[in-house]
Design a protein around this motif. Structure first.
Motif, PDB file in Angstrom:
ATOM      1  N   ASP A 152       0.862  -1.184   0.000  1.00  0.00           N
ATOM      2  CA  ASP A 152       0.000   0.000   0.000  1.00  0.00           C
ATOM      3  C   ASP A 152       0.897   1.231   0.000  1.00  0.00           C
ATOM      4  N   VAL A 153       0.994   1.896  -1.151  1.00  0.00           N
ATOM      5  CA  VAL A 153       1.829   3.093  -1.287  1.00  0.00           C
ATOM      6  C   VAL A 153       1.020   4.320  -0.869  1.00  0.00           C
ATOM      7  N   ASP A 154       1.635   5.211  -0.125  1.00  0.00           N
ATOM      8  CA  ASP A 154       0.972   6.395   0.437  1.00  0.00           C
ATOM      9  C   ASP A 154      -0.261   5.987   1.247  1.00  0.00           C
ATOM     10  N   PRO A 155      -0.098   5.139   2.264  1.00  0.00           N
ATOM     11  CA  PRO A 155      -1.259   4.660   3.031  1.00  0.00           C
ATOM     12  C   PRO A 155      -1.933   5.798   3.782  1.00  0.00           C
ATOM     13  N   GLN A 156      -3.243   5.674   3.955  1.00  0.00           N
ATOM     14  CA  GLN A 156      -4.009   6.686   4.676  1.00  0.00           C
ATOM     15  C   GLN A 156      -4.250   6.319   6.132  1.00  0.00           C
ATOM     16  N   GLY A 157      -3.945   5.078   6.486  1.00  0.00           N
ATOM     17  CA  GLY A 157      -4.106   4.651   7.874  1.00  0.00           C
ATOM     18  C   GLY A 157      -2.984   3.712   8.262  1.00  0.00           C
ATOM     19  N   ILE A 158      -2.410   3.936   9.426  1.00  0.00           N
ATOM     20  CA  ILE A 158      -1.303   3.092   9.899  1.00  0.00           C
ATOM     21  C   ILE A 158      -1.651   2.564  11.296  1.00  0.00           C
TER      22      ILE A 158
END
Length: 726
Positions: free
Chosen positions: A720-726
């Protein structure tokens, strides 16, 4: 890019087939099947042509792709390439710019080319035979001619008078190349700027097309209505089409064909519309560009907002990103030049701080719940304010971003909780149908009459959801009478009440018609809707995001609250007719002095953004760093983490390109580590150089595939590139 062949026996190859074709077909990234695949045809076909091809025992849709730049590689000895089985006649080849978009998406987001290209096409296109497709195109052409003839007789709509801020914004959009951030407060008239800019773009060329995107399906009906009112008298109703997953397969195919042929001048849609085949694209609008819904969370995890910017640049089109609470990445990219930073950002920021007419932004009132009666859901001052508004005939909106009656059922005797048997999460109690539902895997069961662990019949809900809030508010307002001499009406809009087809439209119409006095809802009603009679908005339990482990949680909370506040007081004339009481946004919190609420009280997004960006710069987080997540799903948590540790070690041993500028964090369980009996772990990959991260991820693909073969317990992995949730 690796070239593979669709292998078959010699008798499956047509003797007249002479020309080799490269065809993209849908194969997932983790399958380790290189692309495009090699097929044969008895005549040349242009790149972008849609064809039917055999793949294993199936026949699938494919897209003829460009030949490799390094030239045609020799066929492996003893391998025969199969012939295509048909061409979808009547459909013009997909343009080179569309193919470059699909190729860039696959490359940047580390997915298979065919997976991206075929997923971007309407589903029905994959099932139609060439003969069926020819009939469908013929019918569409006839219908388009009839609509065009009718449209010629339609009168043109009168032009709308723009405010000074709107005029300034539209003039800059017309005169500059962009990209543009249209930073306008809620109710400032951003939609009218979109309409005017689209009108200018279409008027500049008889074939020009415009793409307008919104984050959620429920926002498309009102947007479509406004665009049809403006452009149907000029170009005909068929010139405006929608694209989103809520449409039937036949509707999606019809809209796609209209855009592909140029018949549709304006395409409205959600994130999937960024891949619409629009050969004459001149303008892209991304409304509410900050919304996380623009990031796909399954399959190819692309950001439609970022792809819109890339596509606009590649097709020499203009792009407008609009929001009252821009994402911090966009805000940073639109920073104006300063002596310390003479270059500034690469976007042009257009400011529209004022609401249309004399409408005021709502006054924000912070309620300290530590000073209120114990266990109070609604503080006495808020309940009094809602009562007074309803008695005057005004409407109120109560926001709680959690559906269901309660997040969990609990037994006080033994400590049992309504945990999902298949996930590491609780089942949510839904009182309306007496069920426990897991919102992750969908498992549903009846509410037990007694505790399953100890037999205690006294099991009680913990926490609150919108269903419980609706029930409690209806009880509290049962004696409140409206000016129409009827009891106050409370209604709820969330994912549970809008499952049926047309339910959302029906409920929104009831709100617009004044049939609802107090609306309880989740974030789906907090943005984009133009409620003219709502004068008070209340957020009852917003504190959870203040201390989340996700560094983006405060940004999302601020955006949600500010967008929700924007639903209040949008009609200045209505406010004046009600006595002029200013609109209000109430926030009940246990942390009234938190800096987020202090900035919200002043509607000061720049202050909030500045503080957040400084924190992120100090911590080395986006937009000052670039991230990717590698996730592994396995039968056990140990197996998932072992796989991630192995690929990390292998990357260091091989000294992959870009590794010197990339940091690999240790693998950890995901926040919800088990879903549907599958254990999930993740590993964060971070770099201050986007190019280095991309080079590393591309080189890492082979390592991931190789290690997967040694870890049989791993079900799947993804990047997942440039994830919005970690």
């Amino acid at each position: 890019m690796t070239l593979e062949t669709a292998v078959t026996s010699p008798q499956d190859t047509f003797p007249t087939a002479r020309h080799r074709l490269w065809v993209a077909v849908a194969t997932p990234a983790h399958s380790n099947v290189g692309e495009p695949l090699t097929y044969l045809c008895d005549h040349e076909l242009s790149p972008g042509t849609l064809v039917r091809v055999p793949l294993g025992r199936r026949e699938v849709l494919g897209v003829v792709w460009d030949a490799p730049e390094e030239g045609e590689p020799p066929m492996p000895e003893g391998v025969k390439a199969r012939a295509i089985t048909g061409v979808l006649e009547g459909v013009a080849p997909l343009s080179a710019s569309w193919r470059r978009l699909a190729a860039f998406t696959a490359r940047y987001y580390q997915r298979a080319l065919g997976e991206v290209a075929l997923a971007a096409l309407p589903p029905q296109l994959r099932d139609l035979t060439p003969e069926q497709m020819a009939r469908r195109v013929k019918r569409s052409t006839k219908a388009a001619g009839a609509v065009a003839a009718d449209a010629a007789a339609l009168p043109h709509e009168h032009s709308v008078t723009l405010s000074a801020e709107q005029l300034h914004a539209t003039a800059q959009i017309a005169g500059e190349s962009g990209p543009f951030l249209l930073y306008g407060s809620t109710g400032s008239g951003k939609t009218e700027v979109y309409l005017h800019s689209v009108q200018q773009a279409l008027a500049a060329s008889p074939s020009a097309q415009a793409l307008v995107m919104v984050p959620e399906i429920n926002l498309t009906p009102q947007l479509e209505e406004r665009f049809l009112q403006r452009f149907a008298p000029i170009y005909g109703a068929a010139a405006v089409v929608s694209m989103h997953s809520g449409m039937t397969p036949a509707q999606r195919l019809k809209s796609w064909l209209a855009a592909h042929t140029g018949e549709a001048r304006i395409v409205l849609g959600t994130r999937m519309a960024v891949f619409a085949s629009m050969p004459h694209l001149a303008l892209i609008v991304v409304d509410e560009e900050h919304d996380a819904s623009y990031k796909q969370q399954e399959g190819a995890r692309y950001s439609a907002r970022d792809l819109a910017v890339w596509r606009a640049r590649e097709q020499h089109a203009k792009v407008i990103l609009g929001s009252a609470t821009p994402s911090l990445e966009t805000w940073h990219a639109s920073r104006p030049p300063t002596p310390e930073d003479p270059q500034g950002g690469r976007y042009l920021r257009l400011n529209m701080p004022s609401r249309i007419g004399s409408a005021e932004l709502p006054r924000v009132r912070i309620v300290d719940m530590g000073q209120q009666p114990r266990a109070a859901v609604f503080s006495p001052p808020l309940l009094q304010a809602i009562t007074e508004r309803v008695e005057r005939g005004e409407q109120c909106l109560v926001l709680l971003n959690r559906r269901g009656f309660a997040p969990v059922l609990h037994c006080k005797e033994c400590g049992w909780k309504s945990d999902c048997p298949h996930c590491s999460a609780h089942q949510v109690f839904h009182k309306i149908d007496r069920t426990l539902r897991c919102h992750h895997c969908g498992f549903t069961q009846r509410v037990p009459h007694a505790c399953p662990a100890c037999g205690n019949v006294d099991i009680a809900p913990i926490g609150r959801g919108t269903e419980q809030l609706e029930e409690q508010l209806a009880a509290l307002l049962r004696n409140v009478i409206t000016p129409e001499r009827r009891a106050a009406r409370v209604a709820r809009i969330d994912a549970d009440t809008t499952k049926a087809k047309g339910a959302l439209e029906e409920q929104l119409a009831a709100v617009h018609n004044g049939e609802i006095d107090v609306l309880v809802g989740t974030q789906m009603v907090a943005k984009g809707h133009d409620f003219r009679r709502i004068t008070l908005v209340a957020a009852v339990q917003p504190d959870g995001a203040l201390f989340s482990s996700d560094f983006r949680a405060p940004e999302r909370l601020f955006a949600l609250l500010m967008q929700a506040a924007g639903r209040a007081g949008r009609d200045a004339q209505y406010i004046a007719s009600q006595g002029g009481e200013p609109p209000e946004m109430w926030i009940q919190t246990w942390h009234p002095e938190h800096s987020l609420y202090m900035a919200l009280r002043q509607h000061d997004y720049p202050r909030f953004a500045s503080e957040q960006l400084q924190e992120r710069a100090d911590a080395g987080m986006p937009p000052f760093a670039h991230q990717a997540l590698v996730r592994a799903d396995a039968r056990t948590q140990e197996a998932a983490q072992a796989f991630l540790k192995a690929v990390s070690s292998a990357a260091h041993e091989a000294q992959l390109p870009g590794l010197a500028h990339v940091y690999l964090f240790p693998p950890v369980p995901m926040a919800v580590q088990r879903i549907a009996n599958v254990e999930r772990a993740q590993m964060l990959v971070e770099s201050t150089h986007r190019g280095a991260l991309q080079h590393f991820l591309a080189a890492w693909q082979g390592v991931l595939h190789a290690e997967r073969a040694h870890h049989k317990a791993v079900i799947r992995w993804l990047v997942d590139v440039d994830p919005q949730g970690i």
